[in-house]
Write a protein that holds these residues in place. Structure first.
Motif, mmCIF file in Angstrom:
data_model
loop_
_atom_site.group_PDB
_atom_site.id
_atom_site.type_symbol
_atom_site.label_atom_id
_atom_site.label_comp_id
_atom_site.label_asym_id
_atom_site.label_seq_id
_atom_site.Cartn_x
_atom_site.Cartn_y
_atom_site.Cartn_z
ATOM 1 N N UNK A 194 42.537 115.025 -16.472
ATOM 2 C CA UNK A 194 42.651 116.653 -16.324
ATOM 3 C C UNK A 194 42.132 116.451 -17.595
ATOM 4 N N UNK A 195 41.292 117.659 -17.909
ATOM 5 C CA UNK A 195 40.728 118.151 -19.560
ATOM 6 C C UNK A 195 41.746 120.103 -19.175
ATOM 7 N N UNK A 196 42.188 119.973 -20.673
ATOM 8 C CA UNK A 196 41.946 121.219 -20.802
ATOM 9 C C UNK A 196 41.055 121.809 -22.264
ATOM 10 N N UNK A 197 40.286 122.834 -21.997
ATOM 11 C CA UNK A 197 39.214 123.577 -22.365
ATOM 12 C C UNK A 197 39.732 124.906 -22.965
ATOM 13 N N UNK A 198 39.716 124.838 -24.525
ATOM 14 C CA UNK A 198 40.058 125.861 -25.495
ATOM 15 C C UNK A 198 38.925 126.673 -26.142
ATOM 16 N N UNK A 199 39.104 127.624 -25.483
ATOM 17 C CA UNK A 199 37.839 128.904 -26.538
ATOM 18 C C UNK A 199 38.303 129.581 -25.637
ATOM 19 N N UNK A 200 37.747 131.093 -27.191
ATOM 20 C CA UNK A 200 37.543 132.523 -27.102
ATOM 21 C C UNK A 200 36.442 132.584 -26.303
ATOM 22 N N UNK A 201 35.431 131.784 -26.342
ATOM 23 C CA UNK A 201 34.749 132.525 -25.211
ATOM 24 C C UNK A 201 34.590 132.384 -23.238
ATOM 25 N N UNK A 202 35.292 133.245 -23.254
ATOM 26 C CA UNK A 202 35.387 133.058 -21.843
ATOM 27 C C UNK A 202 34.381 132.354 -20.782
ATOM 28 N N UNK A 203 33.072 133.315 -21.736
ATOM 29 C CA UNK A 203 31.886 132.450 -20.290
ATOM 30 C C UNK A 203 31.888 130.636 -20.659
ATOM 31 N N UNK A 204 32.263 130.293 -21.555
ATOM 32 C CA UNK A 204 31.521 129.680 -22.080
ATOM 33 C C UNK A 204 32.855 128.388 -21.455
ATOM 34 N N UNK A 205 33.962 128.838 -21.231
ATOM 35 C CA UNK A 205 35.238 128.098 -20.920
ATOM 36 C C UNK A 205 34.652 128.132 -19.473
ATOM 37 N N UNK A 206 34.123 129.221 -19.023
ATOM 38 C CA UNK A 206 33.967 129.209 -17.125
ATOM 39 C C UNK A 206 33.032 127.968 -17.069
ATOM 40 N N UNK A 207 31.230 127.875 -18.290
ATOM 41 C CA UNK A 207 30.539 127.083 -17.840
ATOM 42 C C UNK A 207 30.738 125.698 -17.498
ATOM 43 N N UNK A 208 31.857 125.427 -19.079
ATOM 44 C CA UNK A 208 32.125 123.756 -19.661
ATOM 45 C C UNK A 208 33.162 123.377 -18.155
ATOM 46 N N UNK A 209 33.939 124.348 -17.522
ATOM 47 C CA UNK A 209 34.588 124.079 -16.347
ATOM 48 C C UNK A 209 34.263 123.936 -15.337
#
Length: 230
Positions: free
Chosen positions: A5-20
């Motif tokens: 399980x990985x947690x991605x923390x970034x204030x760029x929502x688009x980048x978060x969703x791409x990584x997810x």
């Protein structure tokens, strides 16, 4: 599908969703948080890896990492910083905070995935190696690397010989060792050792390990063994 399980923390929502999206395609379970403050509301302990942006709102990724590494329950969770900051000082700061890797923006998704896989594989191997140094029986743990024995997480003080006898018997559960075998393995470098010395050490060891003392069984005429079904 794996269980990481990985947690991605970034204030760029688009980048978060791409990584997810891309990490989930690799079989990982991925959650996102759009600020350090939002991340701290989650149960960080459930994650096997954190991907943290450095420059975020009021609380930076560095500060978030500092909080995580100061907590006993989360200090060992690996961290990868993902950031536009690429100076040597920034990288040193990240590593000093306990980061395991550092990826600079802009990056390729293939690079991120490769580094995530490599880090999780290394952490898994380290964990397996650490486990291989531990012998456990119910609530008793024998740590070969640290040369410590604990019962219910409380350390039991043993002498070097007592520790070695316990490890020998427990590591070969059920096998009977004659006094001569124990002498050869534990006192191999000493010339004059009496059989009585073994008996004395066994007696002390039984007392020290309390309820598990009964598992060290005497086979009259043969020797000693550690019975795991007692």
């Amino acid at each position: 599908m794996n269980d990481y399980r990985i947690l991605v923390v970034d204030d760029e929502e688009d980048l978060c969703e791409i990584l997810k999206f891309n990490l989930e395609n690799e079989g990982y379970l991925v959650d996102t948080a759009y600020s350090a403050e939002e991340a701290l509301k989650l149960d960080i302990n459930q994650y096997n890896l954190l991907l943290l942006d450095v420059m975020m709102g009021e609380m930076s990724g560095f500060k978030l990492a500092n909080i995580i590494k100061k907590s006993k329950s989360t200090e060992k969770i690996p961290i990868i910083f993902i950031t536009a900051k690429d100076t040597e000082n920034d990288k040193i700061t990240g590593f000093n905070l306990g980061a395991d890797d550092y990826i600079s923006k802009p990056f390729s998704l293939r690079e991120v995935i490769a580094r995530v896989k490599a880090l999780l594989r290394r952490v898994s191997n380290d964990s397996e190696e650490q486990q291989s140094n531990l012998l456990t029986f119910k609530t008793m743990t024998v740590d070969m690397e640290k040369k410590k024995v604990s019962i219910n997480h409380k350390e039991i003080p043993l002498t070097k010989k007592e520790f070695e006898i316990l490890y020998l018997l427990l590591n070969n559960g059920g096998r009977v060792f004659s006094r001569d075998e124990i002498l050869a393995r534990i006192w191999h470098d000493e010339v004059y050792v009496l059989d009585r010395t073994i008996d004395v050490n066994i007696t002390r060891l039984r007392k020290k390990i309390g309820e598990y003392g009964k598992n060290i069984v005497t086979r009259l005429g043969y020797g000693y063994c550690f019975e795991t079904d007692n």
